[in-house]
Design a protein around this motif. Structure first.
Motif, PDB file in Angstrom:
ATOM      1  N   GLY A 180     -14.680   9.725  -9.725  1.00 13.62           N
ATOM      2  CA  GLY A 180     -13.266  10.044  -9.900  1.00 13.62           C
ATOM      3  C   GLY A 180     -12.426   9.900  -8.649  1.00 13.62           C
ATOM      4  N   LEU A 181     -12.999   9.327  -7.576  1.00 12.90           N
ATOM      5  CA  LEU A 181     -12.265   9.207  -6.316  1.00 12.90           C
ATOM      6  C   LEU A 181     -11.334   8.008  -6.326  1.00 12.90           C
ATOM      7  CD1 LEU A 181     -11.818  10.008  -3.313  1.00 12.90           C
ATOM      8  CD2 LEU A 181     -13.713   8.453  -2.756  1.00 12.90           C
ATOM      9  N   LEU A 182     -10.087   8.245  -5.935  1.00 17.30           N
ATOM     10  CA  LEU A 182      -9.109   7.198  -5.650  1.00 17.30           C
ATOM     11  C   LEU A 182      -8.666   7.357  -4.209  1.00 17.30           C
ATOM     12  CD1 LEU A 182      -6.498   7.018  -8.598  1.00 17.30           C
ATOM     13  CD2 LEU A 182      -7.991   5.168  -7.796  1.00 17.30           C
ATOM     14  N   VAL A 183      -8.620   6.266  -3.469  1.00 15.63           N
ATOM     15  CA  VAL A 183      -8.102   6.292  -2.104  1.00 15.63           C
ATOM     16  C   VAL A 183      -6.951   5.303  -2.031  1.00 15.63           C
ATOM     17  CG1 VAL A 183      -8.584   5.861   0.335  1.00 15.63           C
ATOM     18  CG2 VAL A 183     -10.322   6.935  -1.109  1.00 15.63           C
ATOM     19  N   PHE A 184      -5.800   5.757  -1.536  1.00 15.32           N
ATOM     20  CA  PHE A 184      -4.647   4.882  -1.319  1.00 15.32           C
ATOM     21  C   PHE A 184      -4.545   4.579   0.170  1.00 15.32           C
ATOM     22  CE2 PHE A 184      -1.824   6.169  -5.205  1.00 15.32           C
ATOM     23  CZ  PHE A 184      -2.771   5.636  -6.052  1.00 15.32           C
ATOM     24  N   ARG A 185      -4.324   3.313   0.486  1.00 15.56           N
ATOM     25  CA  ARG A 185      -4.106   2.869   1.854  1.00 15.56           C
ATOM     26  C   ARG A 185      -2.781   2.107   1.937  1.00 15.56           C
ATOM     27  NH1 ARG A 185      -7.722   2.681   6.462  1.00 15.56           N
ATOM     28  NH2 ARG A 185      -9.394   4.135   6.000  1.00 15.56           N
ATOM     29  N   SER A 186      -2.131   2.203   3.085  1.00 18.32           N
ATOM     30  CA  SER A 186      -0.848   1.550   3.315  1.00 18.32           C
ATOM     31  C   SER A 186      -0.922   0.675   4.553  1.00 18.32           C
ATOM     32  CB  SER A 186       0.248   2.603   3.489  1.00 18.32           C
ATOM     33  OG  SER A 186       1.456   2.011   3.915  1.00 18.32           O
ATOM     34  N   LEU A 187      -0.185  -0.443   4.544  1.00 17.11           N
ATOM     35  CA  LEU A 187      -0.055  -1.282   5.732  1.00 17.11           C
ATOM     36  C   LEU A 187       1.235  -0.998   6.481  1.00 17.11           C
ATOM     37  CD1 LEU A 187      -1.167  -4.768   4.339  1.00 17.11           C
ATOM     38  CD2 LEU A 187      -2.575  -2.910   5.202  1.00 17.11           C
ATOM     39  N   THR A 188       2.045  -0.116   5.932  1.00  9.03           N
ATOM     40  CA  THR A 188       3.401   0.105   6.436  1.00  9.03           C
ATOM     41  C   THR A 188       3.428   0.582   7.878  1.00  9.03           C
ATOM     42  OG1 THR A 188       4.240   0.614   4.230  1.00  9.03           O
ATOM     43  CG2 THR A 188       5.475   1.496   6.092  1.00  9.03           C
ATOM     44  N   LYS A 189       2.601   1.545   8.215  1.00  9.15           N
ATOM     45  CA  LYS A 189       2.776   2.284   9.463  1.00  9.15           C
ATOM     46  C   LYS A 189       2.254   1.507  10.667  1.00  9.15           C
ATOM     47  CE  LYS A 189       3.497   5.448   6.247  1.00  9.15           C
ATOM     48  NZ  LYS A 189       3.476   5.164   4.808  1.00  9.15           N
ATOM     49  N   THR A 190       0.996   1.123  10.634  1.00  7.18           N
ATOM     50  CA  THR A 190       0.393   0.443  11.774  1.00  7.18           C
ATOM     51  C   THR A 190       1.010  -0.924  12.021  1.00  7.18           C
ATOM     52  OG1 THR A 190      -1.708   1.611  11.588  1.00  7.18           O
ATOM     53  CG2 THR A 190      -1.762  -0.561  12.634  1.00  7.18           C
ATOM     54  N   TRP A 191       1.342  -1.628  10.927  1.00  3.36           N
ATOM     55  CA  TRP A 191       1.782  -3.014  11.058  1.00  3.36           C
ATOM     56  C   TRP A 191       3.297  -3.184  10.931  1.00  3.36           C
ATOM     57  CZ3 TRP A 191      -1.843  -5.505  13.308  1.00  3.36           C
ATOM     58  CH2 TRP A 191      -3.177  -5.199  13.033  1.00  3.36           C
ATOM     59  N   ALA A 210       3.550   3.722  -2.483  1.00  2.00           N
ATOM     60  CA  ALA A 210       4.544   4.310  -3.383  1.00  2.00           C
ATOM     61  C   ALA A 210       4.368   3.805  -4.804  1.00  2.00           C
ATOM     62  CB  ALA A 210       5.953   4.027  -2.883  1.00  2.00           C
ATOM     63  N   GLU A 211       3.977   2.543  -4.948  1.00  2.00           N
ATOM     64  CA  GLU A 211       3.727   2.050  -6.304  1.00  2.00           C
ATOM     65  C   GLU A 211       2.551   2.782  -6.923  1.00  2.00           C
ATOM     66  OE1 GLU A 211       2.485  -1.706  -9.097  1.00  2.00           O
ATOM     67  OE2 GLU A 211       1.941  -1.735  -6.974  1.00  2.00           O
ATOM     68  N   GLY A 212       1.513   3.018  -6.128  1.00  2.00           N
ATOM     69  CA  GLY A 212       0.364   3.749  -6.652  1.00  2.00           C
ATOM     70  C   GLY A 212       0.754   5.134  -7.122  1.00  2.00           C
ATOM     71  N   PHE A 213       1.588   5.839  -6.358  1.00  2.00           N
ATOM     72  CA  PHE A 213       2.041   7.163  -6.783  1.00  2.00           C
ATOM     73  C   PHE A 213       2.854   7.060  -8.076  1.00  2.00           C
ATOM     74  CE2 PHE A 213       1.939   7.958  -2.023  1.00  2.00           C
ATOM     75  CZ  PHE A 213       0.698   8.566  -2.067  1.00  2.00           C
ATOM     76  N   ALA A 214       3.678   6.025  -8.180  1.00  2.00           N
ATOM     77  CA  ALA A 214       4.496   5.859  -9.377  1.00  2.00           C
ATOM     78  C   ALA A 214       3.647   5.638 -10.623  1.00  2.00           C
ATOM     79  CB  ALA A 214       5.465   4.692  -9.188  1.00  2.00           C
ATOM     80  N   LEU A 215       2.428   5.162 -10.438  1.00  2.00           N
ATOM     81  CA  LEU A 215       1.539   4.887 -11.565  1.00  2.00           C
ATOM     82  C   LEU A 215       0.716   6.099 -11.997  1.00  2.00           C
ATOM     83  CD1 LEU A 215       0.194   1.393 -10.417  1.00  2.00           C
ATOM     84  CD2 LEU A 215       1.827   1.817 -12.265  1.00  2.00           C
TER      85      LEU A 215
END
Length: 359
Positions: free
Chosen positions: A202-213, A89-94
């Motif tokens: 130009g590739l950006l990849v966002f990853r989250s730890l929220t779901k699995t962990w 979510a922080e990445g999206f906010a940026l």
């Protein structure tokens, strides 16, 4: 795909900022939130507790460097290609810091990126996929003048996993391609992931730890991309944006043992998903749309969706409404993958509810 220019759709920012946690009030059987489990495993909890001893000091640059190195090793990247985030979510906010002139967002999809961009005054084009072909991604449908393209893989809420070649085809000179891989580690083998692909300009990849962990309350994730692109994204951040426990979580969850555990968890989830899809598809009137993510998109009989959701809630079950996702309507609901006894209850109550509403 259909295109909808910014402002053409009736959905307001309030709908775009509606998320599943609003549905999952305490006491309800929660199928609305895509977090697996009530909390992190004991070994991870122990790591986080140990990190609390450092709360009297500001998060250290050396700690952030260790986190970036751990993520880089996990994905075969360089540490300079990692930006640790306080959750995706922080990445999206940026994103407005990238100063896009025109953003294209694949829908139905996670709505927060569009909400952020629209709130910042960035023109947005919605690229709508269609149920008629399984919500397949068609790269040629993205406007060529879009200099920011946002796509989830797998996409939330459809659960569709797009071929990596189709996602790469969205890259273009002068364009930032953001791939939200928040659920990529919940699919066995992480197929179609671009997290380790440093060769796409130009590739950006966002990853989250929220779901699995089960770390939704901690806010931890990271971005992968070219160092100059990450620097542009990070330009407006305040000092110490990521907490000490979150940095420790990123390190812990990137270590080989944790990655192996997440792979085993993904295999169990895939089996549970298949069983859940079969159980729900057996309910008369319920259509289970194809997908591979740890959640299922259901279509209910025409005009019955809102009433069904209300009755499910009265019976103590929370599901995620679908009509706040552009391209879906009130007869769509999303349900997280849950243990078999909970699925049996959902299926039974859903069947009774559909009889009650006359489906």
């Amino acid at each position: 795909m259909d295109l909808a220019r910014d402002g053409a759709a009736a959905d307001g920012l309030a709908d775009l900022r509606h998320h599943g946690d609003v549905e999952a009030e305490p006491g309800l059987l929660d199928f609305a939130v895509n977090v697996q489990g009530a909390g992190p495993p004991s070994w991870l909890r122990d790591r986080l507790v140990a990190a609390l001893h450092g709360l009297g000091r500001y998060p250290a640059a050396a700690h952030d460097a260790l986190a970036r190195e751990a993520v880089a090793a996990r994905h075969g990247r360089r540490a300079e290609e990692v930006l640790v985030l306080a959750g995706s979510a922080e990445g999206f906010a940026l994103l407005p810091a990238l100063r896009p002139r025109l953003a294209a967002v694949l829908h139905p999809g996670f709505t927060e990126p569009e909400a952020v961009l629209r709130a910042a005054g960035v023109p947005v084009v919605r690229v709508l996929t269609s149920e008629s072909d399984g919500h397949r991604l068609h790269p040629g449908d993205v406007p060529p003048d879009a200099d920011l393209v946002v796509v989830g893989n797998p996409t939330n809420p459809t659960g569709v996993l797009h071929p990596a070649a189709d996602v790469r085809a969205l890259a273009a000179p002068g364009r930032v391609l953001l791939v939200d891989e928040a659920f990529a580690d919940a699919i066995p083998g992480e197929p179609e992931s671009l997290a380790g692909d440093g060769g796409v300009p130009g590739l950006l990849v966002f990853r989250s730890l929220t779901k699995t962990w089960a770390l939704a309350g901690l806010r931890a994730g990271y971005a992968l991309g070219e160092p100059r692109l990450l620097a542009r994204l990070a330009a407006p951040r305040p000092p110490w944006p990521v907490s000490t426990p979150a940095l420790e979580a990123v390190i812990a969850c990137s270590e080989p043992g944790a990655v192996a555990e997440s792979h085993r968890s993904a295999e169990r989830l895939a089996a549970a998903r298949a069983e859940q899809a079969e159980a729900l598809a057996a309910v008369p009137g319920v259509t289970v749309l194809p997908g591979r993510a740890p959640y299922l998109l259901l279509r209910l009989p025409d005009g019955r969706g809102e009433r069904v959701r209300t009755l499910l809630r009265e019976a103590g079950i929370a599901v995620r409404r679908g009509d706040t996702f552009p391209g879906l309507g009130p007869d769509h609901v999303r349900v997280a993958v849950r243990p078999a006894p909970q699925v049996a209850r959902l299926a039974a109550v859903l069947a009774e509810t559909l009889v009650e509403v006359g489906a």
